[in-house]
Motif scaffolding. Structure first.
Motif, PDB file in Angstrom:
ATOM      1  N   PRO A 110      -7.998  -4.659 -18.141  1.00  0.00           N
ATOM      2  CA  PRO A 110      -8.311  -5.044 -16.815  1.00  0.00           C
ATOM      3  C   PRO A 110      -8.472  -4.429 -15.651  1.00  0.00           C
ATOM      4  O   PRO A 110      -8.205  -4.863 -14.692  1.00  0.00           O
ATOM      5  N   VAL A 111      -7.203  -3.152 -15.722  1.00  0.00           N
ATOM      6  CA  VAL A 111      -5.786  -2.426 -14.659  1.00  0.00           C
ATOM      7  C   VAL A 111      -7.457  -1.965 -13.789  1.00  0.00           C
ATOM      8  O   VAL A 111      -7.286  -2.349 -11.958  1.00  0.00           O
ATOM      9  N   GLN A 112      -8.586  -1.372 -13.704  1.00  0.00           N
ATOM     10  CA  GLN A 112      -9.317  -1.019 -12.799  1.00  0.00           C
ATOM     11  C   GLN A 112      -9.726  -1.843 -11.563  1.00  0.00           C
ATOM     12  O   GLN A 112      -9.971  -1.763 -10.626  1.00  0.00           O
ATOM     13  N   GLU A 113     -10.379  -2.622 -12.514  1.00  0.00           N
ATOM     14  CA  GLU A 113     -10.859  -3.978 -11.837  1.00  0.00           C
ATOM     15  C   GLU A 113     -10.095  -4.823 -11.016  1.00  0.00           C
ATOM     16  O   GLU A 113     -10.989  -5.266 -10.072  1.00  0.00           O
ATOM     17  N   GLN A 114      -9.348  -5.165 -11.674  1.00  0.00           N
ATOM     18  CA  GLN A 114      -8.581  -5.663 -10.806  1.00  0.00           C
ATOM     19  C   GLN A 114      -7.588  -4.963  -9.287  1.00  0.00           C
ATOM     20  O   GLN A 114      -7.531  -5.850  -8.280  1.00  0.00           O
ATOM     21  N   ALA A 115      -8.020  -3.621  -9.491  1.00  0.00           N
ATOM     22  CA  ALA A 115      -7.166  -3.063  -8.142  1.00  0.00           C
ATOM     23  C   ALA A 115      -8.878  -2.847  -7.928  1.00  0.00           C
ATOM     24  O   ALA A 115      -8.127  -2.667  -6.450  1.00  0.00           O
ATOM     25  N   ASP A 147      -4.450 -14.999  -1.176  1.00  0.00           N
ATOM     26  CA  ASP A 147      -5.502 -14.683  -2.218  1.00  0.00           C
ATOM     27  C   ASP A 147      -5.530 -12.550  -2.534  1.00  0.00           C
ATOM     28  O   ASP A 147      -5.515 -12.373  -3.849  1.00  0.00           O
ATOM     29  N   VAL A 148      -3.906 -12.074  -2.055  1.00  0.00           N
ATOM     30  CA  VAL A 148      -3.955 -10.699  -1.894  1.00  0.00           C
ATOM     31  C   VAL A 148      -2.824 -10.539  -2.892  1.00  0.00           C
ATOM     32  O   VAL A 148      -3.164  -9.775  -3.635  1.00  0.00           O
ATOM     33  N   GLN A 149      -1.935 -11.479  -2.692  1.00  0.00           N
ATOM     34  CA  GLN A 149      -0.650 -11.598  -3.616  1.00  0.00           C
ATOM     35  C   GLN A 149      -0.786 -11.933  -4.607  1.00  0.00           C
ATOM     36  O   GLN A 149      -0.216 -11.458  -5.659  1.00  0.00           O
ATOM     37  N   GLN A 150      -1.803 -13.067  -4.977  1.00  0.00           N
ATOM     38  CA  GLN A 150      -1.792 -13.587  -6.075  1.00  0.00           C
ATOM     39  C   GLN A 150      -3.087 -12.187  -6.860  1.00  0.00           C
ATOM     40  O   GLN A 150      -2.725 -12.080  -8.464  1.00  0.00           O
ATOM     41  N   LYS A 151      -4.051 -11.549  -6.504  1.00  0.00           N
ATOM     42  CA  LYS A 151      -4.176 -10.535  -7.339  1.00  0.00           C
ATOM     43  C   LYS A 151      -3.482  -9.699  -7.707  1.00  0.00           C
ATOM     44  O   LYS A 151      -3.674  -8.513  -8.457  1.00  0.00           O
ATOM     45  N   PHE A 152      -2.199  -8.683  -6.649  1.00  0.00           N
ATOM     46  CA  PHE A 152      -1.731  -7.967  -6.650  1.00  0.00           C
ATOM     47  C   PHE A 152      -1.119  -8.931  -7.590  1.00  0.00           C
ATOM     48  O   PHE A 152      -0.355  -7.365  -8.863  1.00  0.00           O
ATOM     49  N   GLU A 153      -0.022  -9.611  -7.672  1.00  0.00           N
ATOM     50  CA  GLU A 153       0.706 -10.284  -8.372  1.00  0.00           C
ATOM     51  C   GLU A 153       0.563  -9.928  -9.936  1.00  0.00           C
ATOM     52  O   GLU A 153       0.463  -9.432 -11.180  1.00  0.00           O
ATOM     53  N   ALA A 154      -0.920 -10.677 -10.198  1.00  0.00           N
ATOM     54  CA  ALA A 154      -1.752 -10.601 -11.343  1.00  0.00           C
ATOM     55  C   ALA A 154      -2.005  -8.724 -12.076  1.00  0.00           C
ATOM     56  O   ALA A 154      -2.563  -8.443 -13.636  1.00  0.00           O
ATOM     57  N   LEU A 196       4.011  -5.822   0.083  1.00  0.00           N
ATOM     58  CA  LEU A 196       4.476  -5.853  -1.003  1.00  0.00           C
ATOM     59  C   LEU A 196       4.397  -4.626  -1.760  1.00  0.00           C
ATOM     60  O   LEU A 196       4.675  -4.977  -3.153  1.00  0.00           O
ATOM     61  N   GLY A 197       4.427  -3.502  -1.042  1.00  0.00           N
ATOM     62  CA  GLY A 197       4.201  -2.458  -1.781  1.00  0.00           C
ATOM     63  C   GLY A 197       2.934  -1.963  -2.343  1.00  0.00           C
ATOM     64  O   GLY A 197       3.277  -0.469  -3.148  1.00  0.00           O
ATOM     65  N   GLY A 198       2.285  -2.674  -2.617  1.00  0.00           N
ATOM     66  CA  GLY A 198       0.352  -1.704  -1.967  1.00  0.00           C
ATOM     67  C   GLY A 198      -0.492  -0.639  -1.752  1.00  0.00           C
ATOM     68  O   GLY A 198      -1.535  -1.070  -1.690  1.00  0.00           O
ATOM     69  N   ALA A 199       0.377  -0.216  -0.707  1.00  0.00           N
ATOM     70  CA  ALA A 199      -0.204   0.722   0.586  1.00  0.00           C
ATOM     71  C   ALA A 199      -1.701   1.484  -0.091  1.00  0.00           C
ATOM     72  O   ALA A 199      -2.783   1.585   0.237  1.00  0.00           O
ATOM     73  N   ASP A 200      -1.358   1.931  -1.532  1.00  0.00           N
ATOM     74  CA  ASP A 200      -1.904   2.456  -2.414  1.00  0.00           C
ATOM     75  C   ASP A 200      -3.259   2.482  -2.429  1.00  0.00           C
ATOM     76  O   ASP A 200      -4.511   2.437  -3.016  1.00  0.00           O
ATOM     77  N   LEU A 201      -3.456   0.591  -2.857  1.00  0.00           N
ATOM     78  CA  LEU A 201      -4.552  -0.089  -3.409  1.00  0.00           C
ATOM     79  C   LEU A 201      -5.935  -0.609  -1.550  1.00  0.00           C
ATOM     80  O   LEU A 201      -6.955  -0.700  -1.919  1.00  0.00           O
ATOM     81  N   ILE A 248      -8.441  -5.944  -5.630  1.00  0.00           N
ATOM     82  CA  ILE A 248      -7.859  -6.179  -4.591  1.00  0.00           C
ATOM     83  C   ILE A 248      -8.316  -5.361  -3.528  1.00  0.00           C
ATOM     84  O   ILE A 248      -8.188  -5.443  -2.080  1.00  0.00           O
ATOM     85  N   LYS A 249      -8.695  -3.658  -3.647  1.00  0.00           N
ATOM     86  CA  LYS A 249      -9.851  -3.182  -2.600  1.00  0.00           C
ATOM     87  C   LYS A 249     -10.141  -3.287  -1.549  1.00  0.00           C
ATOM     88  O   LYS A 249     -10.676  -3.198  -0.367  1.00  0.00           O
ATOM     89  N   ALA A 250     -11.302  -4.796  -2.972  1.00  0.00           N
ATOM     90  CA  ALA A 250     -11.954  -4.816  -1.734  1.00  0.00           C
ATOM     91  C   ALA A 250     -12.031  -5.724  -0.331  1.00  0.00           C
ATOM     92  O   ALA A 250     -12.763  -5.854   0.532  1.00  0.00           O
ATOM     93  N   THR A 251     -11.069  -6.423  -1.162  1.00  0.00           N
ATOM     94  CA  THR A 251     -10.339  -7.340   0.715  1.00  0.00           C
ATOM     95  C   THR A 251     -10.304  -6.566   1.620  1.00  0.00           C
ATOM     96  O   THR A 251      -9.873  -7.441   2.820  1.00  0.00           O
ATOM     97  N   THR A 252      -9.805  -5.591   1.398  1.00  0.00           N
ATOM     98  CA  THR A 252      -9.549  -3.999   2.802  1.00  0.00           C
ATOM     99  C   THR A 252     -10.331  -3.538   3.573  1.00  0.00           C
ATOM    100  O   THR A 252     -10.152  -2.852   4.167  1.00  0.00           O
TER     101      THR A 252
END
Length: 286
Positions: free
Chosen positions: A237-242, A211-218, A266-271, A245-249
């Protein structure tokens, strides 16, 4: 497993007082009467269950499972009546003086706390009365309680212990990249005794990671469109998608360690959510 911050303010004073009275009575008993007394007072630690659950947002402190079909226990991290240290040594008396100490309680799913059989391997999993110590560790006892032990089992209330584990791409728990030596052995024993790699758990972590990968790729696709068409970027919806993703962590999200590890991969540690992003833990009624 992620760090659980314990908050005594969530526990009503009357619940703490009941435990204090039981402790005082226990201290006055002769050694041969302690175990029976403790076993007859199980309602005391069960009275802490819902407050411990709130501290972890309803998730097992060991597995991060919120499974509503699982039964949950109040586990004594240091066993209250006997402690098994190895397959070859007889159990010792454990830690009876901690039977009513809420700081020794952990909110645990049954598969992590109770002995059961892994249906895929036929191996016994679950903590039960196991509490092995690192080689050379001193052992606390009734007359010498302030000894500083070195447990083999990872403790979710110890943030340093939580730095020792990661979730692999197949959903399994592994030592972190800098976890070596005795700490690597601690991770291995914790996985076995807490049942952290039971098939249903690894599958649940894998679902979160997909799920995280799909959200990140989107998100990457949305950002690419925004970069290609800057005049049309603001409504995207950049901020909404970000935020999704953050909510899953977040610590209230199931298997959030798996989500965090996938984002790092995935290289998205900042999220990954920071402590200041965490949702508040509300007090429960007495």
């Amino acid at each position: 497993m992620i760090y659980v911050r314990r908050d005594p303010a969530l526990i009503p004073e009357k619940v703490l007082k009941v435990a204090e009275r039981a402790q005082a009575a226990l201290e006055a008993l002769p050694p041969e009467e302690r175990v029976a007394f403790i076993k007859n007072k199980s309602h005391i630690w069960r009275g802490f269950k819902k407050y411990l659950a709130r501290m972890s947002y309803g998730k097992c402190w060991y597995s991060e499972s919120p499974d509503p079909q699982s039964f949950f226990d109040v586990d004594h991290f240091r066993p209250k009546a006997e402690a098994r240290r190895s397959d070859t040594a007889d159990p010792d008396e454990g830690y009876p003086w901690l039977a009513f100490s809420w700081e020794n309680f952990r909110f645990s799913a049954g598969r992590s706390n109770r002995l059961s059989t892994d249906e895929h391997t036929d191996e016994t999993v679950g903590k039960g009365s196991w509490f092995p110590l690192c080689q050379g560790s001193p052992v606390a006892e009734w007359a010498h309680r302030n000894v500083v032990e070195r447990p083999m089992l990872l403790d979710p209330v110890n943030s340093a212990d939580m730095d020792l584990i990661r979730v692999e791409s197949d959903g399994s728990i592994k030592p972190s990249y800098t976890c070596v030596g005795t700490n690597a052995s601690r991770v291995k024993q914790s996985i076995e005794l807490y049942g952290l790699d039971l098939p249903r758990l690894t599958e649940a972590r894998l679902r979160i990671m997909r799920d995280v990968q799909q959200k990140f790729e989107a998100l990457l696709k949305i950002v690419a469109v925004a970069n290609d068409f800057p005049l049309a970027a603001d409504p995207l919806p950049v901020q909404e998608q970000a935020a999704a993703i953050k909510a899953t962590t977040m610590p209230d999200s199931p298997y959030s360690l798996a989500a965090r590890c996938k984002l790092i991969e995935l290289g998205g540690a900042d999220l990954i959510a920071r402590p200041e992003d965490y949702p508040p833990v509300q007090s429960l009624p007495a």
